[in-house]
Design an enzyme around this catalytic site. Structure first.
Site, PDB file in Angstrom:
ATOM      1  N   TYR A 185      -7.362  16.471   7.498  1.00 23.26           N
ATOM      2  CA  TYR A 185      -7.186  15.097   7.986  1.00 23.26           C
ATOM      3  C   TYR A 185      -8.180  14.750   9.116  1.00 23.26           C
ATOM      4  O   TYR A 185      -7.938  13.795   9.859  1.00 23.26           O
ATOM      5  CB  TYR A 185      -5.755  14.897   8.478  1.00 23.26           C
ATOM      6  CG  TYR A 185      -4.782  14.475   7.395  1.00 23.26           C
ATOM      7  CD1 TYR A 185      -5.100  13.484   6.462  1.00 23.26           C
ATOM      8  CD2 TYR A 185      -3.503  15.030   7.329  1.00 23.26           C
ATOM      9  CE1 TYR A 185      -4.190  13.090   5.488  1.00 23.26           C
ATOM     10  CE2 TYR A 185      -2.585  14.634   6.355  1.00 23.26           C
ATOM     11  CZ  TYR A 185      -2.944  13.653   5.441  1.00 23.26           C
ATOM     12  OH  TYR A 185      -2.046  13.237   4.488  1.00 23.26           O
ATOM     13  N   ASN A 243       5.376   9.843   3.205  1.00 25.85           N
ATOM     14  CA  ASN A 243       5.237   9.001   2.020  1.00 25.85           C
ATOM     15  C   ASN A 243       4.967   9.810   0.745  1.00 25.85           C
ATOM     16  O   ASN A 243       4.370   9.341  -0.195  1.00 25.85           O
ATOM     17  CB  ASN A 243       4.202   7.898   2.252  1.00 25.85           C
ATOM     18  CG  ASN A 243       2.836   8.452   2.606  1.00 25.85           C
ATOM     19  OD1 ASN A 243       2.624   9.655   2.598  1.00 25.85           O
ATOM     20  ND2 ASN A 243       1.906   7.563   2.915  1.00 25.85           N
ATOM     21  N   HIS A 279      -0.210  12.652  -1.196  1.00 30.32           N
ATOM     22  CA  HIS A 279      -1.582  12.328  -0.806  1.00 30.32           C
ATOM     23  C   HIS A 279      -2.406  12.250  -2.073  1.00 30.32           C
ATOM     24  O   HIS A 279      -2.173  13.023  -3.000  1.00 30.32           O
ATOM     25  CB  HIS A 279      -2.191  13.418   0.094  1.00 30.32           C
ATOM     26  CG  HIS A 279      -3.693  13.293   0.191  1.00 30.32           C
ATOM     27  ND1 HIS A 279      -4.298  12.484   1.119  1.00 30.32           N
ATOM     28  CD2 HIS A 279      -4.692  13.806  -0.570  1.00 30.32           C
ATOM     29  CE1 HIS A 279      -5.617  12.515   0.928  1.00 30.32           C
ATOM     30  NE2 HIS A 279      -5.877  13.315  -0.089  1.00 30.32           N
TER      31      HIS A 279
HETATM   32  P1  DAT Z   1      -3.230   7.119   2.062  1.00 36.73           P
HETATM   33  O1  DAT Z   1      -2.378   8.362   2.197  1.00 36.73           O
HETATM   34  O2  DAT Z   1      -2.551   6.053   1.266  1.00 36.73           O
HETATM   35  O3  DAT Z   1      -4.615   7.409   1.568  1.00 36.73           O
HETATM   36  P2  DAT Z   1      -4.459   6.731   4.699  1.00 36.73           P
HETATM   37  O4  DAT Z   1      -5.582   7.584   4.200  1.00 36.73           O
HETATM   38  O5  DAT Z   1      -4.807   5.414   5.281  1.00 36.73           O
HETATM   39  O6  DAT Z   1      -3.381   6.478   3.530  1.00 36.73           O
HETATM   40  O7  DAT Z   1      -3.620   7.529   5.801  1.00 36.73           O
HETATM   41  C1  DAT Z   1      -3.323   8.891   5.610  1.00 36.73           C
HETATM   42  C2  DAT Z   1      -1.886   9.133   5.963  1.00 36.73           C
HETATM   43  O8  DAT Z   1      -1.684   8.820   7.340  1.00 36.73           O
HETATM   44  C3  DAT Z   1      -0.876   8.241   5.221  1.00 36.73           C
HETATM   45  O9  DAT Z   1      -0.529   8.760   3.956  1.00 36.73           O
HETATM   46  C4  DAT Z   1       0.278   8.239   6.161  1.00 36.73           C
HETATM   47  C5  DAT Z   1      -0.383   8.279   7.527  1.00 36.73           C
HETATM   48  N1  DAT Z   1      -0.502   6.926   8.083  1.00 36.73           N
HETATM   49  C6  DAT Z   1      -1.399   5.972   7.728  1.00 36.73           C
HETATM   50  N2  DAT Z   1      -1.233   4.854   8.441  1.00 36.73           N
HETATM   51  C7  DAT Z   1      -0.198   5.110   9.294  1.00 36.73           C
HETATM   52  C8  DAT Z   1       0.477   4.356  10.294  1.00 36.73           C
HETATM   53  N3  DAT Z   1       0.113   3.100  10.589  1.00 36.73           N
HETATM   54  N4  DAT Z   1       1.506   4.963  10.942  1.00 36.73           N
HETATM   55  C9  DAT Z   1       1.879   6.232  10.669  1.00 36.73           C
HETATM   56  N5  DAT Z   1       1.280   6.997   9.733  1.00 36.73           N
HETATM   57  C10 DAT Z   1       0.265   6.440   9.057  1.00 36.73           C
HETATM   58 MG    MG Z   2      -6.203   8.404   2.404  1.00 38.19          MG
END
Ligand code: DAT
Ligand code: MG
Length: 140
Positions: free
Chosen positions: A51, A114, A117
């Site tokens: 991450y 959620n 991934h």
């Molecule tokens: P995704 O998993 O849909 O690709 P992302 O790459 O934008 O989403 O973010 C990675 C993860 O970080 C996501 O699955 C959950 C967490 N996350 C993203 N936005 C967040 C927020 N506003 N508050 C808390 N956790 C968040």
């Molecule tokens: Mg992502």
């Protein structure tokens, strides 16, 4: 559309609730084929590296803690347009915005927990697959 490979994680919140089978079924029913699958306990170093793109974001610490809280299931999925297809089956990051029938709509607990991934582009798919799998583990 091209035959693609993408990377998927069934996150701790879903593995803990015995949802592995239901989630894999969603992928298979969408026409994706599992070409690699393993259950691991991710280390803190692995999660922080995975991450790294999010390390300046306010939720980074929470994200890492959630990913290492208990085991995860890692998969490589293959199919026509697999990267976008996986994202469609997953649903929106925030389950409140996820479409009916998607994994996150049915199973996610919150925006952080959620359930899955999935890689977001060809470059990240290739990097993420390599981060967790060796070539000889991919059985297409
Ligand atoms: P995704 O998993 O849909 O690709 P992302 O790459 O934008 O989403 O973010 C990675 C993860 O970080 C996501 O699955 C959950 C967490 N996350 C993203 N936005 C967040 C927020 N506003 N508050 C808390 N956790 C968040
Ligand atoms: Mg992502």
């Amino acid at each position: 559309m091209a035959l693609e490979r993408t990377f998927s994680i069934i996150k701790p919140d879903a593995v803990r609730r015995n949802l592995i089978g239901k989630i894999v079924t969603k992928f298979e029913e969408a026409g994706l084929t599992v070409i690699a699958l393993k259950k691991i306990q991710m280390t803190r170093a692995q999660a922080e590296g995975f991450y790294a793109v999010h390390k300046e974001r306010p939720f980074f610490g929470e994200l890492v803690e959630q990913m290492i809280a208990s085991p995860v299931v890692l998969q490589v999925l293959e199919g026509e347009g697999a990267i976008l297809k996986n994202r469609e089956v997953m649903g929106a990051t925030n389950p409140a915005n996820a479409v009916e029938g998607t994994i996150r709509k049915e199973f996610a607990l919150s925006i952080g927990e959620n359930s899955v991934h999935g890689s977001d582009a060809p470059e990240t798919a290739a990097e993420e697959i390599k981060y967790f799998f060796s070539d000889d583990e991919l059985v297409g």
